[in-house]
Design a protein around this motif. Structure first.
Motif, PDB file in Angstrom:
ATOM      1  N   CYS A  57      -8.524  -0.660  -8.945  1.00 26.40           N
ATOM      2  CA  CYS A  57      -7.230  -1.303  -8.683  1.00 26.40           C
ATOM      3  C   CYS A  57      -7.227  -2.738  -9.201  1.00 26.40           C
ATOM      4  O   CYS A  57      -6.223  -3.216  -9.732  1.00 26.40           O
ATOM      5  CB  CYS A  57      -6.919  -1.266  -7.195  1.00 26.40           C
ATOM      6  N   SER A  93      -4.088   0.333   6.695  1.00 25.64           N
ATOM      7  CA  SER A  93      -5.272   0.964   6.124  1.00 25.64           C
ATOM      8  C   SER A  93      -6.558   0.367   6.681  1.00 25.64           C
ATOM      9  O   SER A  93      -7.616   1.012   6.660  1.00 25.64           O
ATOM     10  CB  SER A  93      -5.254   0.828   4.609  1.00 25.64           C
ATOM     11  N   HIS A 124      -7.023   6.523   0.493  1.00 26.46           N
ATOM     12  CA  HIS A 124      -7.191   5.721  -0.725  1.00 26.46           C
ATOM     13  C   HIS A 124      -8.182   4.593  -0.508  1.00 26.46           C
ATOM     14  O   HIS A 124      -9.063   4.334  -1.328  1.00 26.46           O
ATOM     15  CB  HIS A 124      -5.825   5.182  -1.152  1.00 26.46           C
ATOM     16  N   VAL A 125      -8.068   3.890   0.614  1.00 32.33           N
ATOM     17  CA  VAL A 125      -8.886   2.702   0.864  1.00 32.33           C
ATOM     18  C   VAL A 125     -10.356   3.050   1.087  1.00 32.33           C
ATOM     19  O   VAL A 125     -11.216   2.163   1.035  1.00 32.33           O
ATOM     20  CB  VAL A 125      -8.314   1.904   2.052  1.00 32.33           C
ATOM     21  N   TYR A 139       0.798  -1.221   0.000  1.00 31.60           N
ATOM     22  CA  TYR A 139       0.000   0.000   0.000  1.00 31.60           C
ATOM     23  C   TYR A 139       0.836   1.279   0.000  1.00 31.60           C
ATOM     24  O   TYR A 139       0.292   2.379  -0.020  1.00 31.60           O
ATOM     25  CB  TYR A 139      -0.986   0.012   1.163  1.00 31.60           C
ATOM     26  N   PRO A 181      -2.615   5.714   2.103  1.00 31.40           N
ATOM     27  CA  PRO A 181      -3.435   4.508   2.239  1.00 31.40           C
ATOM     28  C   PRO A 181      -4.756   4.723   2.968  1.00 31.40           C
ATOM     29  O   PRO A 181      -5.785   4.174   2.564  1.00 31.40           O
ATOM     30  CB  PRO A 181      -2.519   3.553   3.011  1.00 31.40           C
ATOM     31  N   PHE A 197      -1.294  -5.347   0.174  1.00 34.74           N
ATOM     32  CA  PHE A 197      -2.315  -4.793  -0.715  1.00 34.74           C
ATOM     33  C   PHE A 197      -2.359  -5.574  -2.032  1.00 34.74           C
ATOM     34  O   PHE A 197      -3.427  -5.955  -2.521  1.00 34.74           O
ATOM     35  CB  PHE A 197      -1.997  -3.319  -0.970  1.00 34.74           C
ATOM     36  N   LEU A 230      -1.900   5.753  -6.425  1.00 32.58           N
ATOM     37  CA  LEU A 230      -0.779   5.566  -5.500  1.00 32.58           C
ATOM     38  C   LEU A 230       0.539   6.026  -6.120  1.00 32.58           C
ATOM     39  O   LEU A 230       0.702   6.030  -7.340  1.00 32.58           O
ATOM     40  CB  LEU A 230      -0.698   4.108  -5.071  1.00 32.58           C
TER      41      LEU A 230
END
Length: 334
Positions: free
Chosen positions: A167, A238, A151-152, A108, A148, A199, A135
């Motif tokens: 992703c 995350s 983003h998550v 990640y 992270p 990840f 990323l």
């Protein structure tokens, strides 16, 4: 046992405490972790996304050489995938033929270089190393958090907007780009290999069941396994951002159900080598083992003392895992 069945290797013992990064689970308990209830249209949702992704022409653009190491030249490469233009690194042999291809996911933190992913598990191989949308550094996108924790959660309000779906699509697009740039990577009925850690392991579990271009996979300390359980386990990764969000927005679990790596693993029938840790502050071990336990095809398990932190004996365990990985892919792709 042979490669076609189940085997277990506990490399050594490592102390973990109740409530610590082992979450109070011993190996026996970890091997019993199950899978959450699957949404009725889980398979239909993912097959629909894969069908849509297959209609996207990758249009790969080979960029400059960014490094040369261990007999490989590493290029930047850009390609189209469902969800938008993506970036990757492409590792090509300096000399000799290419008979195998790999898609390699990252953790990640994003990807700075080819790093520890070279040399590849098999000789005469090429690899594409996709960088997840949003990323660092080549994957950065306007409006998409690059950290992270942000983003998550991006787009988590709907299964159709959740960024993790893009992703996954980036993995499918990377395979298409690799095969267009290096057709010999999967000639004569050979198919691709996948490697992913953390990840990248979770994204691989979500991507692979719906793409028959892959022959085997290695998933190391995979994330996104058993979200309902994962959201009860504090961590430093995350997953803590997800856990906090779900506490305030429990309806998010309905979206996360479609992005559960353990649920997806029940549909994954190619051979998989799992490396799961007994002790891990970033990705709780029960989620890692949930992915392995759910695998529907031939599987092998390597048990690591710890993940996401240095520990006594780590270099030797990593060396052994590298050797086992080469043997594993040699058995299924050699």
């Amino acid at each position: 046992m042979g490669w076609g069945g189940y085997s277990l290797c506990v490399v050594s013992s490592f102390c973990f405490s109740v409530g610590g990064p082992g979450r109070g689970y011993g190996l026996e308990e970890l091997l019993a972790v199950g899978v959450p209830r699957e949404p009725a249209d889980f398979g239909r949702f993912w097959r629909g996304r894969r069908d849509a992704a297959a209609r996207v022409e990758p249009r790969p653009l080979l960029g400059e050489v960014v490094e040369e190491r261990d007999g490989f030249r590493v290029h930047e490469v850009f390609y189209d995938a469902l969800g938008g233009r993506c970036a990757a690194l492409l590792a090509l042999r300096c000399d000799g033929p290419v008979r195998h291809g790999f898609v390699i996911g990252h953790g990640y933190g994003g990807r700075k270089d080819a790093g520890a992913d070279i040399p590849l598990p098999l000789a005469e191989s090429a690899a594409i190393l996709p960088i997840a949308p949003g990323l660092p550094a080549l994957g950065l996108r306007p409006g998409v958090p690059s950290d992270p924790d942000g983003h998550v959660l991006h787009g988590i309000g709907s299964r159709d907007t959740y960024l993790i779906g893009d992703c996954v699509a980036a993995v499918w697009g990377a395979a298409s780009a690799l095969l267009e740039l290096v057709p010999s990577a999967a000639l004569d009925g050979r198919r691709l290999g996948y490697l992913g850690e953390s990840f990248g392991g979770g994204i691989g579990a979500l991507a692979l069941p719906w793409d028959d271009r892959f022959a085997a996979a290695g998933l190391t300390v995979p994330t996104f396994g058993n979200h309902p359980l994962r959201c009860t386990l504090p961590c430093t990764g995350s997953g803590e951002s997800v856990r906090t969000h779900v506490r305030e927005h429990p309806e998010a679990l309905d979206v996360l159900a479609y992005f559960d790596a353990a649920t997806a693993a029940t549909h994954l029938r190619i051979p998989v080598l799992s490396a799961c840790a007994l002790f891990d502050p970033v990705v709780p071990p029960p989620g890692q083992f949930a992915v392995h336990n759910a695998l529907a095809g031939p599987r092998r398990l390597e048990v690591l003392d710890a993940g996401h932190l240095p520990y006594p004996g780590e270099p030797e365990q990593r060396r052994q895992l590298g050797q086992v990985t080469s043997e594993f892919f040699g058995s299924w792709m050699g």
